[in-house]
Motif scaffolding. Structure first.
Motif, short mmCIF file in Angstrom:
data_model
loop_
_atom_site.label_atom_id
_atom_site.label_comp_id
_atom_site.label_asym_id
_atom_site.label_seq_id
_atom_site.Cartn_x
_atom_site.Cartn_y
_atom_site.Cartn_z
N VAL A 371 -10.93 -6.13 -5.34
CA VAL A 371 -10.44 -6.16 -4.07
C VAL A 371 -10.09 -4.33 -3.95
O VAL A 371 -9.77 -3.59 -4.90
N SER A 372 -10.28 -4.09 -3.22
CA SER A 372 -9.33 -2.05 -2.57
C SER A 372 -8.60 -2.36 -1.65
O SER A 372 -9.25 -2.57 -1.18
N GLY A 373 -8.03 -1.71 -1.66
CA GLY A 373 -7.14 -0.52 -0.31
C GLY A 373 -6.79 0.51 -0.84
O GLY A 373 -6.50 0.90 -1.28
N SER A 377 -7.86 -0.14 -5.87
CA SER A 377 -8.34 -1.61 -6.24
C SER A 377 -8.30 -2.57 -7.22
O SER A 377 -7.62 -1.57 -7.81
N VAL A 380 -8.39 -9.45 -7.83
CA VAL A 380 -7.83 -10.56 -7.11
C VAL A 380 -8.09 -12.15 -8.03
O VAL A 380 -9.54 -12.52 -8.06
N LEU A 389 -3.14 -10.46 -7.55
CA LEU A 389 -3.93 -9.02 -8.03
C LEU A 389 -3.51 -8.36 -9.06
O LEU A 389 -1.61 -8.36 -8.60
N THR A 391 -3.59 -4.98 -10.58
CA THR A 391 -4.09 -3.98 -9.67
C THR A 391 -4.74 -3.13 -11.13
O THR A 391 -4.28 -2.68 -12.03
N ASN A 404 -5.18 -12.35 1.28
CA ASN A 404 -5.07 -11.04 1.83
C ASN A 404 -3.82 -10.41 2.10
O ASN A 404 -3.31 -9.25 2.12
N VAL A 407 -2.83 -8.48 -0.77
CA VAL A 407 -3.46 -7.24 -0.59
C VAL A 407 -2.45 -6.39 0.00
O VAL A 407 -2.15 -5.01 0.09
N ASP A 411 -0.87 -2.94 -0.75
CA ASP A 411 -0.71 -1.60 0.49
C ASP A 411 0.64 -0.89 0.76
O ASP A 411 1.18 0.35 0.55
#
Length: 414
Positions: A371-373, A377, A380, A389, A391, A404, A407, A411
């Motif tokens: 995943v990324s945001g 990145s 998960v 998650l 990172t 979600n 993430v 963020d």
């Protein structure tokens, strides 16, 4: 049929709060070897034989009934099923388990920390007994073998009949209890699981009485506990409470995604008479290999044992071995997410970095989704209950929430 009276714990009445505190204090900790956050439902642990007609009771009264229960003696059989949506751990050699063979010390197969991984999946039958807070026994029944964990005062013994290996931890001269997690430290019986939930109930929780049931031949009320928030992976928790003595007899945790229960633990047989004293005595059989607990190693393991960290307010959200400065909680209640800084601020080791074998990297890739945001990145890792998650810059976000939500939390923290 008991009415569906409810207690909305959004401030609630003072009596409800007091009831929860008393419940956490008085529930007898009859526990079994289980996972840190604990155990279930390939099939219902107990079949209902009909809903008994019991006097009406409110949720507050039922919580107070649990709190008032002074039952400290019992024996019986418990069936536990777990379905976290992860591969079965029973067949592992222990090399990936906490304190497994990868530690280089050839841990005993009787070590409770090694054995508890087996209860993370599948269905298991256990015999349990308790006589007050200092005498407990749990035996995991296996094919032609049995694993037993016994606590008697300051002595804790574990024995694996399959390998004829024993594990021993004792109170030290200062009066300190055995460092290795004793039976009551693992919340896997209905009573211990219910204790964790009642301690967690707060403003984000709704509690109702959802009818009656019969469990192990005893009439029971069903206490229904549900998050009032969206975004949690926990749909509901049902605790069947003995109508006569207030002892939780069955615990069922359903995921918000639907389907089979994640945790289903309940008595199939139960007797509230005093168990024989012989239930709590143990002498290693002739020829048994006995391993004495290593205090330093033990305490490290105990920190990682946690509890039901997926519940709001659960201390198990903190990672074993992490200092208070390495972890903070984002959000509250059932949507609480633990943010943990990994040692050195590094993310997962990768095949590219040469830190892990190709086979191990392939295994990790099957478990996680990239995943990324705004945070960058990461990966998960998902189960039916707890998601995490990690990172690439070494932060971990974990909770009983959707990917979600993890993430979004990362963020917002970026």
């Amino acid at each position: 049929m008991a009415p569906n009276d409810s207690v909305e714990t959004d401030g609630g009445t003072r009596g409800t709060a007091v009831g929860r505190r008393k419940a956490a204090r008085y529930i007898v900790p009859v526990a079994v070897v289980g996972v840190a956050a604990a155990t279930i439902g390939l099939a219902p642990a107990l079949a209902s034989t009909g809903d008994p007609d019991l006097p009406e009771i409110t949720a507050q009264q039922l919580i107070e009934k649990i709190a008032a229960s002074d039952t400290q003696q019992l024996s019986g059989t418990v069936k536990i099923s777990t379905d976290f949506g992860i591969p079965s751990l029973g067949g592992l050699d222990g090399s990936f388990a906490p304190g497994g063979s990868d530690s280089g010390k050839g841990d005993s197969t009787a070590d409770p920390q090694t054995k508890m991984t087996e209860l993370a999946s599948g269905t298991h039958t256990l015999r349990v007994a308790a006589d007050g807070p200092d005498k407990q026994r749990v035996s995991i029944l296996e094919n032609a073998a049995e694993y037993s964990l016994i606590r008697n005062g300051g002595q804790v013994w574990a024995y694996d009949s399959k390998t004829n290996q024993a594990y021993h931890a004792a109170e030290d001269r200062s009066g300190k209890k055995p460092g290795h997690p004793a039976p009551e430290g693992v919340p896997s019986t209905p009573k211990a699981l219910a204790e964790q939930v009642l301690k967690a109930a707060g403003p984000t929780t709704s509690v109702t009485v959802d009818g009656t049931a019969q469990v192990a031949g005893r009439d029971a009320y069903k206490l229904l506990i549900k998050p009032r928030q969206s975004g949690s992976t926990i749909g509901s928790v049902t605790v069947a409470v003995d109508a006569k003595n207030g002892v939780p007899l069955k615990f069922t945790l359903l995921p918000s995604s639907g389907g089979k229960a994640v945790v289903d633990a309940g008595f199939t047989k139960v007797d509230f008479a005093k168990p024989p004293a012989s239930s709590f005595t143990f002498t290693p059989p002739k020829g048994a290999e006995v391993t004495e607990a290593d205090d330093a190693k033990t305490e490290q393991k105990a920190d990682g044992a946690g509890g039901l960290g997926m519940f709001p307010g659960g201390e198990g959200l903190s990672a074993g071995g992490q200092g208070a400065g390495d972890m903070k909680v984002i959000g509250e209640g059932w949507n609480a997410i633990a943010e943990i800084s990994t040692p050195g601020g590094t993310g997962l080791p990768t095949k590219k970095s040469g830190d892990v074998p190709a086979e191990a990297q392939q295994f990790l890739d099957t478990l996680g989704d990239k995943v990324s945001g705004k945070f960058g990145s990461g990966t998960v890792f998902k189960t039916r209950l707890v998601n995490a998650l990690m990172t690439d810059d070494g932060k971990v976000y974990i909770g009983a929430v959707t990917p979600n939500a993890l993430v979004k939390a990362a963020d917002n923290a970026a």
